[in-house]
Design a protein around this motif. Structure first.
Motif, short mmCIF file in Angstrom:
data_model
loop_
_atom_site.label_atom_id
_atom_site.label_comp_id
_atom_site.label_asym_id
_atom_site.label_seq_id
_atom_site.Cartn_x
_atom_site.Cartn_y
_atom_site.Cartn_z
N ASP A 101 19.20 23.09 96.23
CA ASP A 101 18.73 24.05 96.16
C ASP A 101 17.43 23.79 98.37
O ASP A 101 16.41 23.65 97.46
CB ASP A 101 17.59 25.14 95.83
CG ASP A 101 17.22 26.19 96.41
OD1 ASP A 101 17.71 26.37 96.89
OD2 ASP A 101 16.06 26.79 95.82
N THR A 102 17.97 23.33 99.22
CA THR A 102 17.33 22.84 99.62
C THR A 102 16.90 23.66 101.02
O THR A 102 15.53 23.57 101.49
CB THR A 102 18.49 21.56 101.25
OG1 THR A 102 19.15 22.92 101.40
CG2 THR A 102 18.44 20.84 99.83
N TYR A 103 17.41 25.00 100.56
CA TYR A 103 16.46 26.30 102.11
C TYR A 103 15.23 26.13 101.46
O TYR A 103 14.17 26.88 102.21
CB TYR A 103 17.18 27.13 101.69
CG TYR A 103 16.51 28.82 102.16
CD1 TYR A 103 17.45 28.83 103.94
CD2 TYR A 103 15.86 29.92 101.48
CE1 TYR A 103 16.53 29.46 104.20
CE2 TYR A 103 15.61 30.60 102.64
CZ TYR A 103 16.28 30.84 104.10
OH TYR A 103 15.68 31.51 104.60
N SER A 104 15.20 26.52 99.84
CA SER A 104 13.14 27.08 99.42
C SER A 104 12.35 25.66 99.52
O SER A 104 11.03 25.79 99.06
CB SER A 104 13.92 27.34 98.28
OG SER A 104 14.05 26.13 97.12
N THR A 106 8.23 21.24 106.14
CA THR A 106 9.75 21.95 106.32
C THR A 106 9.75 22.62 108.29
O THR A 106 10.85 22.69 108.94
CB THR A 106 10.62 22.10 105.54
OG1 THR A 106 10.41 23.02 105.05
CG2 THR A 106 10.81 21.12 104.46
N ASN A 166 16.21 18.99 109.57
CA ASN A 166 16.44 20.36 108.42
C ASN A 166 18.20 21.29 109.01
O ASN A 166 18.53 21.25 107.75
CB ASN A 166 15.63 21.58 108.65
CG ASN A 166 14.47 21.25 108.84
OD1 ASN A 166 14.17 20.62 108.08
ND2 ASN A 166 13.37 22.47 109.57
N ASN A 204 19.35 17.99 106.65
CA ASN A 204 18.90 17.99 104.74
C ASN A 204 18.29 17.15 104.77
O ASN A 204 18.36 16.26 103.67
CB ASN A 204 19.69 18.55 104.12
CG ASN A 204 19.79 20.00 104.08
OD1 ASN A 204 18.87 20.65 104.57
ND2 ASN A 204 21.35 20.29 103.61
N LYS A 247 8.52 22.87 96.14
CA LYS A 247 8.80 24.75 97.12
C LYS A 247 7.16 25.08 96.52
O LYS A 247 6.18 24.42 96.93
CB LYS A 247 9.71 25.30 96.03
CG LYS A 247 11.14 24.10 95.80
CD LYS A 247 11.60 25.03 94.78
CE LYS A 247 13.53 24.74 94.75
NZ LYS A 247 14.21 25.15 93.91
#
Length: 127
Positions: free
Chosen positions: A27-30, A53, A74, A77, A100
């Motif tokens: 869950d890298t988006y968060s 980030t 980004n 990642n 997060k």
């Protein structure tokens, strides 16, 4: 769930350079901020640098300012730590961590204790 894997550690002479990488998956988006930390034998874990980030704003410990550079890609990642003008006191196991949420991100290790950590990579600097 976030999984982090560090690489790039090794042995180098004083004055030399190394670049560490940390690849994030899951869950890298968060992920809101990421940091580099290190721990030498018999010493407490200490913060080295952190980066948001989103904005890319960086913060460094006094001991590495002017010598180390933290950055992130980004799209890949991936978190990086470019280490130049290395000193024997830089010898330690280096870890990356991710958090997060939001708000202010410090370089205090305790702030990341309940978050995500990599397995560490050994860095050794000889005189």
């Amino acid at each position: 769930q976030v999984h982090l894997v560090e690489s790039g550690g090794g042995s180098v002479q004083a004055g030399g350079s190394l670049r560490l990488s940390c690849v994030a998956s899951g869950d890298t988006y968060s992920i809101y901020c990421m940091g580099w930390f290190r721990q030498a034998p018999g010493k407490e874990r200490e913060g080295v640098a952190r980066i948001y980030t989103g904005s890319g704003s960086a913060l460094y410990s006094d001991s590495v300012k002017g010598r180390f550079t933290i950055s992130r890609d980004n799209a890949k990642n991936t978190l990086y730590l470019q280490m130049d003008s290395m000193k024997p006191e830089d010898t330690a196991i280096y870890y990356c961590a991710a958090r997060k949420g939001g708000g202010y991100c410090s370089i205090r290790p305790r702030e990341y204790e309940s978050e995500y950590w990599g397995q560490g990579t050994q860095v050794t600097v000889s005189a």
